[in-house]
Design a protein around this motif. Structure first.
Motif, PDB file in Angstrom:
ATOM      1  N   ARG A  29     -57.312  30.827  13.120  1.00 11.15           N
ATOM      2  CA  ARG A  29     -57.285  32.100  13.412  1.00 11.15           C
ATOM      3  C   ARG A  29     -56.344  32.102  14.746  1.00 11.15           C
ATOM      4  O   ARG A  29     -56.792  31.460  15.709  1.00 11.15           O
ATOM      5  N   VAL A  37     -55.702  37.548  13.871  1.00 15.99           N
ATOM      6  CA  VAL A  37     -56.640  38.465  13.707  1.00 15.99           C
ATOM      7  C   VAL A  37     -56.394  39.469  14.943  1.00 15.99           C
ATOM      8  O   VAL A  37     -55.879  39.266  15.973  1.00 15.99           O
ATOM      9  N   MET A  71     -62.623  32.448  13.167  1.00 15.11           N
ATOM     10  CA  MET A  71     -62.462  31.789  11.820  1.00 15.11           C
ATOM     11  C   MET A  71     -63.780  32.090  11.051  1.00 15.11           C
ATOM     12  O   MET A  71     -64.762  31.505  11.727  1.00 15.11           O
ATOM     13  N   THR A 105     -54.433  32.472  10.341  1.00 11.20           N
ATOM     14  CA  THR A 105     -54.465  33.897   9.836  1.00 11.20           C
ATOM     15  C   THR A 105     -54.754  34.634  11.383  1.00 11.20           C
ATOM     16  O   THR A 105     -55.728  34.473  12.072  1.00 11.20           O
ATOM     17  N   ASP A 115     -53.366  38.476  16.578  1.00  7.47           N
ATOM     18  CA  ASP A 115     -52.160  39.205  16.164  1.00  7.47           C
ATOM     19  C   ASP A 115     -51.098  39.829  17.254  1.00  7.47           C
ATOM     20  O   ASP A 115     -51.067  41.283  17.467  1.00  7.47           O
ATOM     21  N   THR A 128     -48.885  26.282   7.878  1.00 12.20           N
ATOM     22  CA  THR A 128     -49.303  27.207   8.557  1.00 12.20           C
ATOM     23  C   THR A 128     -50.094  28.233   7.246  1.00 12.20           C
ATOM     24  O   THR A 128     -50.461  29.219   7.880  1.00 12.20           O
ATOM     25  N   THR A 129     -50.021  28.028   6.095  1.00 14.35           N
ATOM     26  CA  THR A 129     -50.609  28.969   5.152  1.00 14.35           C
ATOM     27  C   THR A 129     -51.961  29.309   5.577  1.00 14.35           C
ATOM     28  O   THR A 129     -52.349  30.591   5.398  1.00 14.35           O
ATOM     29  N   HIS A 130     -52.870  28.537   6.142  1.00 11.19           N
ATOM     30  CA  HIS A 130     -54.427  29.008   6.557  1.00 11.19           C
ATOM     31  C   HIS A 130     -54.291  29.275   8.002  1.00 11.19           C
ATOM     32  O   HIS A 130     -55.603  29.282   8.391  1.00 11.19           O
ATOM     33  N   SER A 148     -64.597  32.790   4.893  1.00 13.90           N
ATOM     34  CA  SER A 148     -63.716  33.090   3.817  1.00 13.90           C
ATOM     35  C   SER A 148     -62.109  32.480   4.207  1.00 13.90           C
ATOM     36  O   SER A 148     -61.591  32.114   3.154  1.00 13.90           O
ATOM     37  N   ASP A 149     -62.054  31.921   5.451  1.00 14.44           N
ATOM     38  CA  ASP A 149     -60.874  31.216   5.974  1.00 14.44           C
ATOM     39  C   ASP A 149     -60.928  29.792   5.086  1.00 14.44           C
ATOM     40  O   ASP A 149     -60.014  29.335   4.438  1.00 14.44           O
TER      41      ASP A 149
END
Length: 327
Positions: A65, A92, A124, A90, A68, A86-88, A127-128
């Motif tokens: 993570r 936050v 993270m 995410t 954002d 970097t698909t995963h 679900s990640d």
């Protein structure tokens, strides 16, 4: 044993752990408190390893993570620039922030300040890691900092379960950072649990000693892990080189002496060079030495990910250097 090295030879890794922003004063040798100009670069142990693998011709996807905000977006942009998937990664929101490191390009009186308050990567969760197709990779890599807080700790242990179910070997860089942990006792317990579930363990003498309850017990701990749960264990000893325990053997290797500019980034670049060299078909001792060469290159240049060797840089260094020290 074959599972570990077969997985590495795919040269395609899923890497779990943080990406961060690094600041270091210019010119080299400047103390942070005297800085007028700072250079920025990608950092974070797992991001460094992923970037180093890609620079040496391998493939790597990072699972983490990031905040954002502009700093999180910087990290994603840099990962992409190095070729990391970097698909995963995410974003936050809220008050969570990316890790930040401010360190100096000097060895004497080196200062390094790490900001990990409310770290985004610790958010993270399961679900990640559950969103990853582990069958698409050859091996999983992580560094110890992911285990320092929840929900990242439980998520990474869950990723271990998912990776094993998919037949992936687990490669664990102990990477003990006291400032990230609530206590030394918690760290020793959790890192030991992670090591017991790993196929390859890489750490320095202090880290193995920490898990064993005393630095004088570290070598015996590394040897014990290689005889019980791990297929390979790399016990690093700084300027004294390394001992690698594998298949009942103890392989001793030296280092490539250089004029170091700073002490940071060596372990991450060692891992990248070591794993990609195995993937490229080098024997184990040569792969360890190539990892050591990568570490020497990184400490001789400013930055972490920016300082890591690409293939051309590594080959030139090996051609020009007089060779490693005797082990």
């Amino acid at each position: 044993m074959s599972t570990l090295f077969d997985g590495i030879k795919s040269n395609n890794f899923v890497v779990i752990g943080r990406a961060g922003m690094d600041f270091f004063p210019d010119p080299p040798g400047t103390a942070t408190e005297d800085a007028v100009t700072m250079t920025v670069g990608l950092g974070g142990s797992s991001a460094n390893m992923a970037a180093g693998i890609c620079k040496l011709g391998g493939k790597a996807a990072l699972v983490t993570r990031v905040s954002d905000d502009s700093v999180g977006r910087y990290c994603i942009n840099q990962l992409k620039r190095y070729g990391v998937n970097t698909t995963h990664v995410t974003p936050v929101g809220g008050e969570y922030r990316n890790s930040l490191a401010v360190y100096e390009t000097r060895v004497e009186n080196h200062q390094s300040v790490i900001y990990r308050n409310g770290a985004a990567d610790f958010q993270m969760d399961k679900s990640d890691v559950s969103a990853v197709d582990y069958n698409a990779f050859g091996a999983l890599i992580t560094a110890g900092t992911v285990f320092a807080a929840e929900p990242s700790r439980a998520a990474t242990f869950h990723a271990f379960d998912l990776a094993r179910a998919a037949g992936l070997p687990i490669i664990f860089d102990v990477d003990y950072r006291p400032y990230s942990w609530p206590s030394a006792e918690v760290a020793a317990d959790v890192l030991s649990r992670a090591a017991a579930q790993s196929d390859m363990i890489v750490g320095n003498d202090e880290e193995f000693g920490f898990m064993a309850g005393g630095v004088e017990k570290g070598l015996a701990k590394a040897r014990e892990l290689s005889q019980t749960t791990a297929a390979a264990v790399v016990y690093k000893m700084g300027h004294e080189g390394a001992i690698t325990f594998v298949d009942g053997q103890e392989i001793r290797t030296g280092i490539y002496p250089v004029s170091a500019l700073k002490p940071t980034g060596a372990g991450d670049s060692f891992m990248a060079g070591f794993l990609t060299s195995i993937a490229d078909g080098y024997d184990l001792k040569t792969a360890i030495l190539r990892g050591s060469a990568c570490a020497s290159i990184t400490v001789s240049r400013p930055g972490c990910a920016p300082a890591m060797a690409d293939t051309a840089t590594l080959e030139k260094f090996l051609a020009d250097h007089s060779g490693p020290t005797e082990s």
